[in-house]
Motif scaffolding. Structure first.
Motif, mmCIF file in Angstrom:
data_model
loop_
_atom_site.group_PDB
_atom_site.id
_atom_site.type_symbol
_atom_site.label_atom_id
_atom_site.label_comp_id
_atom_site.label_asym_id
_atom_site.label_seq_id
_atom_site.Cartn_x
_atom_site.Cartn_y
_atom_site.Cartn_z
ATOM 1 N N GLU A 160 75.995 67.142 0.179
ATOM 2 C CA GLU A 160 76.191 66.263 1.529
ATOM 3 C C GLU A 160 77.722 66.019 1.631
ATOM 4 O O GLU A 160 78.314 66.015 2.589
ATOM 5 N N TRP A 161 78.124 65.411 0.450
ATOM 6 C CA TRP A 161 79.681 65.252 0.366
ATOM 7 C C TRP A 161 80.622 66.412 0.511
ATOM 8 O O TRP A 161 81.736 66.120 1.288
ATOM 9 N N ARG A 162 80.275 67.582 0.023
ATOM 10 C CA ARG A 162 81.097 68.668 0.252
ATOM 11 C C ARG A 162 81.077 68.991 1.837
ATOM 12 O O ARG A 162 82.134 69.374 2.305
ATOM 13 N N ARG A 163 80.038 69.031 2.350
ATOM 14 C CA ARG A 163 79.882 69.003 3.843
ATOM 15 C C ARG A 163 80.842 68.282 4.676
ATOM 16 O O ARG A 163 81.647 68.593 5.445
ATOM 17 N N HIS A 164 80.923 66.730 4.267
ATOM 18 C CA HIS A 164 81.726 65.983 5.078
ATOM 19 C C HIS A 164 83.292 66.188 4.681
ATOM 20 O O HIS A 164 84.153 66.034 5.495
ATOM 21 N N LEU A 196 82.657 58.169 2.755
ATOM 22 C CA LEU A 196 82.415 58.747 1.767
ATOM 23 C C LEU A 196 82.973 57.818 0.572
ATOM 24 O O LEU A 196 82.332 57.813 -0.324
ATOM 25 N N ASP A 197 84.249 57.188 0.501
ATOM 26 C CA ASP A 197 84.742 56.145 -0.473
ATOM 27 C C ASP A 197 83.387 55.216 -0.853
ATOM 28 O O ASP A 197 83.166 54.990 -1.808
ATOM 29 N N ALA A 198 82.930 54.539 0.188
ATOM 30 C CA ALA A 198 82.123 53.525 -0.102
ATOM 31 C C ALA A 198 80.671 54.061 -1.020
ATOM 32 O O ALA A 198 80.262 53.523 -1.796
ATOM 33 N N GLU A 199 80.315 55.244 -0.303
ATOM 34 C CA GLU A 199 79.137 55.913 -0.835
ATOM 35 C C GLU A 199 79.416 56.239 -2.337
ATOM 36 O O GLU A 199 78.447 55.812 -3.317
ATOM 37 N N MET A 200 80.514 56.926 -2.537
ATOM 38 C CA MET A 200 80.815 57.270 -4.244
ATOM 39 C C MET A 200 80.846 56.142 -4.928
ATOM 40 O O MET A 200 80.405 55.798 -5.966
ATOM 41 N N SER A 201 81.501 55.026 -4.386
ATOM 42 C CA SER A 201 81.778 53.900 -5.157
ATOM 43 C C SER A 201 80.459 53.032 -5.490
ATOM 44 O O SER A 201 80.368 52.542 -6.625
ATOM 45 N N ARG A 202 79.524 53.081 -4.628
ATOM 46 C CA ARG A 202 78.101 52.438 -4.875
ATOM 47 C C ARG A 202 77.369 53.183 -6.269
ATOM 48 O O ARG A 202 77.007 52.621 -6.868
ATOM 49 N N LEU A 203 77.557 54.490 -6.176
ATOM 50 C CA LEU A 203 77.085 55.270 -7.015
ATOM 51 C C LEU A 203 77.800 55.058 -8.391
ATOM 52 O O LEU A 203 76.880 55.100 -9.684
ATOM 53 N N ILE A 204 78.857 54.962 -8.345
ATOM 54 C CA ILE A 204 79.774 54.821 -9.597
ATOM 55 C C ILE A 204 79.471 53.287 -10.173
ATOM 56 O O ILE A 204 79.694 53.262 -11.618
ATOM 57 N N GLU A 372 83.879 62.785 -12.829
ATOM 58 C CA GLU A 372 84.127 63.555 -11.403
ATOM 59 C C GLU A 372 84.002 62.914 -10.293
ATOM 60 O O GLU A 372 84.780 63.256 -9.403
ATOM 61 N N VAL A 373 83.041 62.337 -10.445
ATOM 62 C CA VAL A 373 82.806 61.393 -9.061
ATOM 63 C C VAL A 373 83.849 60.473 -8.807
ATOM 64 O O VAL A 373 84.723 60.293 -7.509
ATOM 65 N N VAL A 374 84.390 59.912 -9.906
ATOM 66 C CA VAL A 374 85.541 58.953 -9.736
ATOM 67 C C VAL A 374 87.089 59.659 -9.397
ATOM 68 O O VAL A 374 87.662 59.414 -8.433
ATOM 69 N N GLY A 375 86.999 61.082 -9.927
ATOM 70 C CA GLY A 375 88.048 61.942 -9.495
ATOM 71 C C GLY A 375 88.128 62.210 -7.913
ATOM 72 O O GLY A 375 89.081 62.206 -7.502
ATOM 73 N N ALA A 376 86.882 62.655 -7.687
ATOM 74 C CA ALA A 376 86.909 62.813 -6.134
ATOM 75 C C ALA A 376 87.205 61.588 -5.324
ATOM 76 O O ALA A 376 87.713 61.761 -4.258
ATOM 77 N N ARG A 377 86.552 60.696 -5.609
ATOM 78 C CA ARG A 377 86.841 59.340 -4.829
ATOM 79 C C ARG A 377 88.298 58.818 -4.759
ATOM 80 O O ARG A 377 88.799 58.698 -3.667
ATOM 81 N N ASP A 378 89.055 58.922 -5.869
ATOM 82 C CA ASP A 378 90.393 58.669 -5.945
ATOM 83 C C ASP A 378 91.181 59.643 -5.250
ATOM 84 O O ASP A 378 92.277 59.216 -4.621
ATOM 85 N N LEU A 380 90.112 61.298 -2.436
ATOM 86 C CA LEU A 380 90.033 60.623 -1.132
ATOM 87 C C LEU A 380 91.008 59.497 -0.744
ATOM 88 O O LEU A 380 91.485 59.402 0.344
ATOM 89 N N ARG A 381 91.052 58.560 -1.567
ATOM 90 C CA ARG A 381 91.795 57.232 -1.445
ATOM 91 C C ARG A 381 93.278 57.654 -1.534
ATOM 92 O O ARG A 381 94.027 57.032 -0.538
ATOM 93 N N LEU A 382 93.519 58.465 -2.215
ATOM 94 C CA LEU A 382 94.992 59.041 -2.108
ATOM 95 C C LEU A 382 95.350 59.667 -0.897
ATOM 96 O O LEU A 382 96.416 59.395 -0.152
ATOM 97 N N GLY A 383 94.656 60.373 -0.354
ATOM 98 C CA GLY A 383 94.646 61.161 0.620
ATOM 99 C C GLY A 383 94.802 60.403 2.087
ATOM 100 O O GLY A 383 95.571 60.458 2.898
ATOM 101 N N ILE A 384 93.911 59.464 2.019
ATOM 102 C CA ILE A 384 93.952 58.448 3.396
ATOM 103 C C ILE A 384 95.370 57.672 3.575
ATOM 104 O O ILE A 384 95.285 57.220 4.543
#
Length: 427
Positions: A160-164, A196-204, A372-378, A380-384
């Motif tokens: 789901e994350w990859r699709r987004h 996406l950031d919010a959802e990943m952060s909840r899981l982290i 890895e989820v932290v890496g993906a979220r970070d 995204l945060r850098l990109g925004i």
């Protein structure tokens, strides 16, 4: 030297003797081996009764069922043959010895069937990790969580994350091609990435799955002769610690795994805390007790004075004269001798333990997955915060790479070797 070109075999059921034994063969020669042992082959997925003979001999090894599986729908992604035999030691040994005589066939290594399933795309890395946890599960809570991961709970989330993220990447490409319409697209992108950031952060933020596997640390503490060792024995249901009416009997930490209120815990009995009349050995035990208390998830305090740290305050030895009333400041009154209050205490421990393990309705991450989820979220945060669409595009690519590592699209062989070594030979 072992290679993936080898056809592998192993006992897939428990150690004999047993009513039935299943021997699994996987690889390019598996059906050829089955034909040599059983004669004409049945249709795939259709169990057939056969006599299994050693090639070149009329002696029957055993009689049982033969089932074939095509690579396209087998557990390993290879052609598979299963022999369902009588579960005696002699039958299993004879069949395994015979299989080892075929050219290109060898006994499987630990976890090799599952490793082939992973390498052939039948399982992703998160499902493999879930299966490993399932094989090690000792409690119902561990089993449910492991099943959720093994059945693709985390894999579905990653997809789901990859699709987004791919949709965001496509939107960035549109920004580059039609920059005059960028305002609307940028607002939509920012909103999507924030979600996406919010959802990943909840899981982290959830406790790691390792906490569930290792068990919640519970330390029983209090002054000497307050009933700590007796309570430990009552909670675990056996004489795990020495009990004595003499003060200072427990001088070292006694740790016992247990299941309380459906959760895995590790209960530690500690030396009685006192500052006077302790000899050198007892003082060492007291120092260790203090360290254990500082590191504990839950402390059960058995002293009559207020606990030195946050704890479940237990009024112990309630069966003794003068101790039959619960002081108002205590959380629970127990008697290990009569069983009074033990079920109430277990529920209190369970309630406290659930605060430090993953919630039952979420997919919890292990340490590798969290990184890895932290890496993906970070990423995204850098990109925004980037105003350059090219830099945003690169940030999205880095997020996708982290998710690919998470699901095992790229990996280190050493990590896989360590992971699959946890599995048994037939798995």
């Amino acid at each position: 030297m072992t290679t993936t070109a080898d056809t592998i075999f192993a006992l897939a059921t428990g150690t004999p003797p047993a009513a039935i034994a299943i021997i699994r063969v996987s690889g390019s020669r598996s059906w050829q081996v089955a034909e040599a042992l059983a004669g004409p082959l049945p249709s795939p997925w259709s169990p057939a009764y056969r006599r299994f003979r050693k090639p070149g001999s009329s002696d029957i090894l055993d009689k049982g069922l033969l089932i074939l599986f095509l690579a396209s729908r087998s557990a390993t992604g290879e052609d598979v043959a299963e022999f369902h035999l009588h579960g005696s030691r002699a039958v299993v040994a004879a069949m395994l010895d015979t299989l080892g005589e075929f050219e290109g066939c060898r006994l499987a290594e630990a976890g090799e069937f599952t490793r082939r399933a992973f390498e052939n795309g039948r399982l992703d890395l998160t499902a493999v990790e879930g299966l490993g946890d399932l094989l090690a599960a000792q409690t119902e809570t561990q089993r449910r969580h492991a099943i959720r991961i093994a059945e693709g709970g985390l894999a579905a989330k990653i997809a789901e994350w990859r699709r987004h993220i791919l949709a965001c990447a496509a939107a960035v490409e549109a920004l580059l091609d039609f920059s005059d319409e960028g305002d609307v697209e940028e607002v939509a992108l920012a909103s999507r990435i924030a979600a996406l950031d919010a959802e990943m952060s909840r899981l982290i933020a959830q406790p790691s799955s390792e906490r569930l596997q290792a068990g919640v640390e519970v330390v029983i503490a209090g002054p000497p002769n307050s009933g700590k060792s007796t309570l430990l024995n009552a909670l675990v249901g056996r004489e795990a610690a020495i009990t004595s009416p003499h003060a200072g009997t427990t001088r070292d930490l006694v740790q016992v795994p247990a299941v309380i209120d459906g959760l895995p815990v590790r209960i530690t009995d500690s030396a009685g805390l006192r500052t006077q009349d302790a000899d050198e050995v007892e003082r060492i035990g007291i120092e260790r007790a203090e360290r254990a208390i500082a590191l504990a998830d839950i402390v059960l305090w058995l002293g009559d004075e207020p606990p030195p740290t946050k704890a479940i305050w237990v009024h112990s030895r309630a069966d003794l004269p003068g101790r039959g009333l619960q002081p108002p400041e205590c959380d629970v009154m127990v008697s290990a001798a009569t069983g009074l209050g033990l079920s109430t205490l277990a529920k209190r421990i369970g309630a406290a333990a659930r605060l430090v393990v993953p919630a039952e309705d979420v997919v919890a991450l292990n340490d590798r997955q969290r990184a890895e989820v932290v890496g993906a979220r970070d990423a995204l945060r850098l990109g925004i915060v980037e105003t350059d669409p090219l830099l945003l595009s690169e940030a999205l690519r880095q997020a996708l790479l982290a998710l690919d590592r998470l699901r095992g699209a790229s990996y280190a062989e050493e990590m896989l070797d360590q992971l699959f070594s946890r599995f048994c030979i037939g798995k």
